[in-house]
Design a protein around this motif. Structure first.
Motif, mmCIF file in Angstrom:
data_model
loop_
_atom_site.group_PDB
_atom_site.id
_atom_site.type_symbol
_atom_site.label_atom_id
_atom_site.label_comp_id
_atom_site.label_asym_id
_atom_site.label_seq_id
_atom_site.Cartn_x
_atom_site.Cartn_y
_atom_site.Cartn_z
ATOM 1 N N TYR A 269 42.596 36.075 41.440
ATOM 2 C CA TYR A 269 41.417 36.507 42.184
ATOM 3 C C TYR A 269 40.795 37.721 41.522
ATOM 4 C CZ TYR A 269 44.791 39.826 44.124
ATOM 5 O OH TYR A 269 45.765 40.794 44.273
ATOM 6 N N ALA A 270 39.521 37.898 41.785
ATOM 7 C CA ALA A 270 38.774 39.058 41.314
ATOM 8 C C ALA A 270 38.161 39.748 42.519
ATOM 9 C CB ALA A 270 37.692 38.635 40.333
ATOM 10 N N LEU A 271 37.894 41.028 42.368
ATOM 11 C CA LEU A 271 37.307 41.818 43.458
ATOM 12 C C LEU A 271 36.010 42.448 42.974
ATOM 13 C CD1 LEU A 271 37.537 43.052 46.299
ATOM 14 C CD2 LEU A 271 38.841 44.934 45.288
ATOM 15 N N GLN A 272 34.919 42.106 43.633
ATOM 16 C CA GLN A 272 33.601 42.639 43.291
ATOM 17 C C GLN A 272 33.139 43.599 44.374
ATOM 18 O OE1 GLN A 272 31.020 41.856 40.525
ATOM 19 N NE2 GLN A 272 30.743 43.883 41.447
ATOM 20 N N LEU A 273 33.115 44.891 44.042
ATOM 21 C CA LEU A 273 32.608 45.926 44.933
ATOM 22 C C LEU A 273 31.278 46.443 44.392
ATOM 23 C CD1 LEU A 273 35.895 47.955 45.541
ATOM 24 C CD2 LEU A 273 34.867 46.258 47.043
ATOM 25 N N PRO A 274 30.458 47.082 45.226
ATOM 26 C CA PRO A 274 29.189 47.619 44.723
ATOM 27 C C PRO A 274 29.372 48.615 43.590
ATOM 28 C CG PRO A 274 29.181 47.566 47.117
ATOM 29 C CD PRO A 274 30.580 47.225 46.688
ATOM 30 N N THR A 275 30.528 49.269 43.538
ATOM 31 C CA THR A 275 30.746 50.314 42.539
ATOM 32 C C THR A 275 31.579 49.867 41.351
ATOM 33 O OG1 THR A 275 32.656 51.071 43.830
ATOM 34 C CG2 THR A 275 30.555 52.156 44.231
ATOM 35 N N GLN A 276 32.253 48.713 41.430
ATOM 36 C CA GLN A 276 33.097 48.272 40.329
ATOM 37 C C GLN A 276 33.469 46.801 40.477
ATOM 38 O OE1 GLN A 276 36.933 50.507 42.093
ATOM 39 N NE2 GLN A 276 37.361 49.513 40.155
ATOM 40 N N LEU A 277 33.884 46.210 39.346
ATOM 41 C CA LEU A 277 34.384 44.845 39.315
ATOM 42 C C LEU A 277 35.789 44.877 38.738
ATOM 43 C CD1 LEU A 277 34.215 41.730 39.381
ATOM 44 C CD2 LEU A 277 33.184 41.846 37.096
ATOM 45 N N ILE A 278 36.752 44.345 39.490
ATOM 46 C CA ILE A 278 38.120 44.212 39.002
ATOM 47 C C ILE A 278 38.291 42.769 38.545
ATOM 48 C CG2 ILE A 278 40.558 44.361 39.595
ATOM 49 C CD1 ILE A 278 39.878 46.505 41.607
ATOM 50 N N SER A 279 38.546 42.581 37.274
ATOM 51 C CA SER A 279 38.596 41.261 36.655
ATOM 52 C C SER A 279 39.702 40.396 37.241
ATOM 53 C CB SER A 279 38.792 41.402 35.140
ATOM 54 O OG SER A 279 37.740 42.145 34.570
ATOM 55 N N PRO A 280 39.577 39.067 37.103
ATOM 56 C CA PRO A 280 40.578 38.157 37.667
ATOM 57 C C PRO A 280 41.967 38.391 37.094
ATOM 58 C CG PRO A 280 38.615 36.962 37.005
ATOM 59 C CD PRO A 280 38.459 38.342 36.478
ATOM 60 N N ASN A 281 42.930 38.344 37.966
ATOM 61 C CA ASN A 281 44.326 38.488 37.559
ATOM 62 C C ASN A 281 45.189 38.150 38.759
ATOM 63 O OD1 ASN A 281 46.611 39.087 36.026
ATOM 64 N ND2 ASN A 281 45.626 40.873 35.097
ATOM 65 N N GLU A 282 46.506 38.281 38.608
ATOM 66 C CA GLU A 282 47.429 38.069 39.709
ATOM 67 C C GLU A 282 48.641 38.969 39.508
ATOM 68 O OE1 GLU A 282 49.215 34.169 39.707
ATOM 69 O OE2 GLU A 282 48.723 33.895 37.593
ATOM 70 N N GLY A 283 49.533 38.978 40.491
ATOM 71 C CA GLY A 283 50.730 39.788 40.382
ATOM 72 C C GLY A 283 50.642 41.090 41.156
ATOM 73 N N LEU A 284 51.767 41.809 41.198
ATOM 74 C CA LEU A 284 51.869 43.028 42.002
ATOM 75 C C LEU A 284 50.956 44.138 41.493
ATOM 76 C CD1 LEU A 284 53.256 44.586 44.280
ATOM 77 C CD2 LEU A 284 55.094 45.169 42.677
ATOM 78 N N GLN A 285 50.888 44.325 40.181
ATOM 79 C CA GLN A 285 50.064 45.409 39.639
ATOM 80 C C GLN A 285 48.590 45.197 39.963
ATOM 81 O OE1 GLN A 285 50.650 46.047 35.456
ATOM 82 N NE2 GLN A 285 49.347 47.853 35.380
ATOM 83 N N HIS A 286 48.119 43.972 39.837
ATOM 84 C CA HIS A 286 46.731 43.653 40.170
ATOM 85 C C HIS A 286 46.484 43.840 41.670
ATOM 86 C CE1 HIS A 286 42.833 41.759 39.937
ATOM 87 N NE2 HIS A 286 43.191 40.784 40.756
ATOM 88 N N TYR A 287 47.444 43.435 42.484
ATOM 89 C CA TYR A 287 47.362 43.589 43.942
ATOM 90 C C TYR A 287 47.226 45.057 44.329
ATOM 91 C CZ TYR A 287 49.328 43.669 48.730
ATOM 92 O OH TYR A 287 49.568 43.892 50.062
ATOM 93 N N GLU A 288 48.052 45.916 43.753
ATOM 94 C CA GLU A 288 48.008 47.341 44.076
ATOM 95 C C GLU A 288 46.726 47.992 43.563
ATOM 96 O OE1 GLU A 288 51.610 48.775 42.370
ATOM 97 O OE2 GLU A 288 52.827 48.277 44.155
#
Length: 307
Positions: A269-288
């Motif tokens: 999954y990826a997370l798109q916020l108005p201030t930033q984009l977190i690229s697609p990934n998975e796992g605990l580090q990406h979750y945190e």
């Protein structure tokens, strides 16, 4: 760290006890009864000794370490405090707590085991924090009512600990079916999954009923979710603009719930916020990383200081 200044006041039980001593003294004086006077002075001596013992029970105690763990708003945040006893006598019935803005969750915050002489003891407690963001702990309160509960003594010890509080997990648990093509999120499609069967995983609340292996369930197995290999690098996209919510805090709560569901389901999954984009990934580090971005999103509740 040095031991802090100790404050002491009578408890509710202590006030009743002292009031009873005064009544007994008046009774002895009125009826000129030496036995009643002796009882009154004996009880007064007990109160004075208890006051000294309660005060001394906090002497030579220092806060050596405070460790905190991230948590969710309106949920438990774990804190571990390490107390060190510099004296030659043990300490009993110690309690570690924060100020009233961090209400305690649980039956007791008391340290059950005595703090032995020249020893270190760790105590884990849980607190409920209502506001998301990065919180700083400037001080921690150590208190006691030992030995008989007539007096309550406490002291504040400084600390520089801090911890993250993620937004509350609220909203629709069903994951959105919008996916992301490529790492920059230049296009969106409706997610349909791949065609190559990869295997099963355990059912997680919020999973679509269409992906449940009903044949396996009919054979007596637990609920299992069928997983398929996808033929392109697709990932779920949690987009701020497509997230329902009456205000930005409601949107953050919904995104937090989706991030947790996707993590439990081992989805990319990826997370798109108005201030930033977190690229697609998975796992605990990406979750945190995603939870931290949601916790620190600019807004009224993004940081507080305690103490």
């Amino acid at each position: 760290m040095k031991s802090g200044k100790i404050y002491i006041i009578p408890t509710g039980f202590g006030l009743i006890f002292l009031s009873s001593v005064v009544i007994i003294l008046f009774a002895g004086a009125i009826y000129t009864n030496n036995l009643v006077n002796l009882l009154a002075f004996f009880l007064l001596a007990v109160a004075l000794v208890a006051m000294v013992q309660t005060h001394n029970n906090l002497k030579n105690i220092a806060l050596k370490l405070v460790e905190t763990e991230p948590g969710f708003a309106d949920d438990a945040v774990q804190m571990t405090a390490a107390l060190e006893n510099f004296s030659q006598a043990p300490r009993f019935m110690l309690e570690v707590r924060l100020q009233k803005s961090f209400p305690f969750l649980g039956e007791t915050g008391n340290i059950a085991a005595p703090l032995r002489p020249r020893a270190l003891l760790k105590q884990k407690t849980a607190y409920a924090v209502r506001k998301r963001g990065r919180h700083e702990l400037k001080r921690v309160c150590i208190s006691t009512i030992y030995p008989v509960g007539l007096f309550h003594a406490w002291m504040w010890l400084p600390t520089d600990a801090h911890f993250l509080v993620y937004p509350a997990r609220k909203g629709n648990a069903t994951l959105p079916q919008t996916t992301m093509l490529g790492e920059e999120g230049s296009s969106y499609i409706a997610s349909r999954g791949g065609e190559d069967f990869r295997g099963h995983r355990s059912f997680v609340p919020g999973d679509s009923s269409n992906r449940i292996d009903w044949k396996a369930f009919a054979r007596g197995r637990s609920l299992l979710i069928k997983e398929f290999d996808q033929g392109n690098p697709e990932a779920l996209l949690f987009d701020w603009d497509r997230t329902p919510g009456a205000d930005h805090e409601a949107k953050l709560s919904q995104l937090t719930l989706w991030v947790e569901r996707a993590f439990l389901q081992k989805r990319r999954y990826a997370l798109q916020l108005p201030t930033q984009l977190i690229s697609p990934n998975e796992g605990l580090q990406h979750y945190e990383r995603c939870l931290e971005a949601l916790a620190l999103y600019p807004g009224e509740q993004n940081a507080t200081a305690a103490g």
